[in-house]
Design an enzyme around this catalytic site. Structure first.
Site, short mmCIF file in Angstrom:
data_model
loop_
_atom_site.label_atom_id
_atom_site.label_comp_id
_atom_site.label_asym_id
_atom_site.label_seq_id
_atom_site.Cartn_x
_atom_site.Cartn_y
_atom_site.Cartn_z
N ALA A 91 -1.40 -9.70 -6.38
CA ALA A 91 -1.96 -8.34 -6.25
C ALA A 91 -2.05 -7.98 -4.77
O ALA A 91 -2.10 -8.86 -3.90
CB ALA A 91 -3.33 -8.28 -6.90
N GLY A 144 -1.16 -12.53 -8.99
CA GLY A 144 -0.52 -11.58 -9.92
C GLY A 144 0.97 -11.84 -10.09
O GLY A 144 1.56 -11.49 -11.11
N GLU A 194 1.09 -14.32 -12.69
CA GLU A 194 0.79 -13.64 -13.96
C GLU A 194 1.99 -12.85 -14.46
O GLU A 194 2.25 -12.79 -15.66
CB GLU A 194 -0.42 -12.70 -13.76
CG GLU A 194 -1.71 -13.50 -13.55
CD GLU A 194 -2.89 -12.62 -13.16
OE1 GLU A 194 -2.76 -11.86 -12.18
OE2 GLU A 194 -3.93 -12.69 -13.82
N GLU A 216 -6.55 -16.83 -5.95
CA GLU A 216 -7.62 -15.81 -5.99
C GLU A 216 -9.00 -16.37 -5.67
O GLU A 216 -9.84 -15.68 -5.08
CB GLU A 216 -7.68 -15.17 -7.39
CG GLU A 216 -6.53 -14.22 -7.69
CD GLU A 216 -5.38 -14.90 -8.40
OE1 GLU A 216 -5.17 -16.12 -8.23
OE2 GLU A 216 -4.65 -14.20 -9.12
#
Ligand code: CO8
Length: 257
Positions: A65, A108, A111, A131
């Site tokens: 992210a 992310g 992910e 994270e």
């Protein structure tokens, strides 16, 4: 189409989507997520697209992210409806999607790789959830999909330590389908994508939905769903063509009907 995601349809009906924000290590800013979701929404309804090959280029898959968005906007990013809907469009893409991972897939980016149906990783690839070092943990499905795919033990280690694993460990854990020498991930993924793109498209979609049900529902419900989905495959012209071609000892010609 935005140049944040480069898109090419090849002659095998494989749509190549390449994350293209190298200056930010392909960090998933909202514009990038929106561009990817837009490309996948269009691909979902485009008969010319049979398979999607998702990559991030030669050096990295994706650094996760966009941290700068959090810094600038705080928790608003989490509640952004459009971001949630765009991520959901990526999660629910109905056709086969193959990820080619060179370098790191972090946060992310990991992910995103977990959303692919098949992951081809270069031997130098690394997968991690850093994270926790930001006071966070994966928030786009990572806690659920890593635990379901790799099991609790490795998911906890990844998420609680923030330390990445190498490609061989990811392969052993079932997070990755195949390893290839560095630089070869997109080529191998392209070959697999071409192989799959020649299969009957309706059966591919139904098969994908059936396998993914295993992550969602109890076994009895999944078995029931499998029966319902195979009945739909049975009713297709492509099923009849497949069986006829087998009897006539010739290659089948699938039309997606
Ligand atoms: N977000 C924004 N910018 C990034 C990111 C990122 N994730 N990663 C790298 N960049 C930027 C850097 O800030 C830098 O920009 P600038 O040149 O303007 O300073 C540029 O990319 C190059 O970065 P580096 O110099 O650090 O490049 P390196 O090749 O040396 O290192 C790494 C690459 C190892 C990937 C390193 O950049 C790194 O550790 N990045 C952060 C990785 C990370 O922590 N990812 C997790 C992010 S959080 C997340 O994914 C989910 C949070 C929960 C989501 C909830 C849903 C809303």
């Amino acid at each position: 189409m935005s140049d944040l995601v480069l898109s090419t349809l090849d002659s095998n009906n494989v749509l190549h989507l390449r994350l293209n924000r190298p200056e930010a290590r392909n960090a998933l800013s909202r514009p990038l997520i929106s561009a990817l979701a837009g490309a996948l929404r269009a691909a979902a309804s485009d008969e010319a697209v049979r398979v999607v090959l998702l990559s991030g280029g030669d050096k990295q898959f994706c650094a996760g992210a966009d941290i700068k968005e959090f810094v600038a906007e705080g928790g608003a990013v989490l509640e952004d409806r459009q971001r949630i809907e765009n991520w959901a469009a990526i999660e629910s893409f109905p056709k086969p999607m193959i990820a080619a991972v060179e370098g790191y897939a972090f946060g992310g980016g990991f992910e995103l790789a977990l959303l692919a149906d098949i992951v081809i990783a270069a031997e130098n690839a690394r997968f991690g959830f850093p994270e926790i070092n930001l006071g966070l943990f994966p928030g786009d499905g990572g806690t659920q999909r890593a635990a379901r795919t790799a099991g609790k033990a490795l998911a906890m280690k990844l998420i609680l330590t923030g330390e990445p694993i190498d490609a061989a460990t990811a392969l052993d854990a079932g997070l990755v389908t195949e390893l290839v020498p560095a630089g070869d991930a997109a080529v191998r993924a392209g070959a697999l994508a071409a192989l799959i793109a020649a299969k009957p498209p309706i059966a591919l979609r139904l098969a994908k939905a059936s396998v993914l049900a295993a992550f969602e529902v109890p076994l009895a419900a999944g078995l029931l769903q499998e029966r319902q989905l195979i009945a739909r495959a049975f009713a297709t012209e492509d099923r009849m063509e497949g069986v006829t071609a087998f009897k006539e000892k010739r290659p089948p010609v699938f039309k997606g009907r």
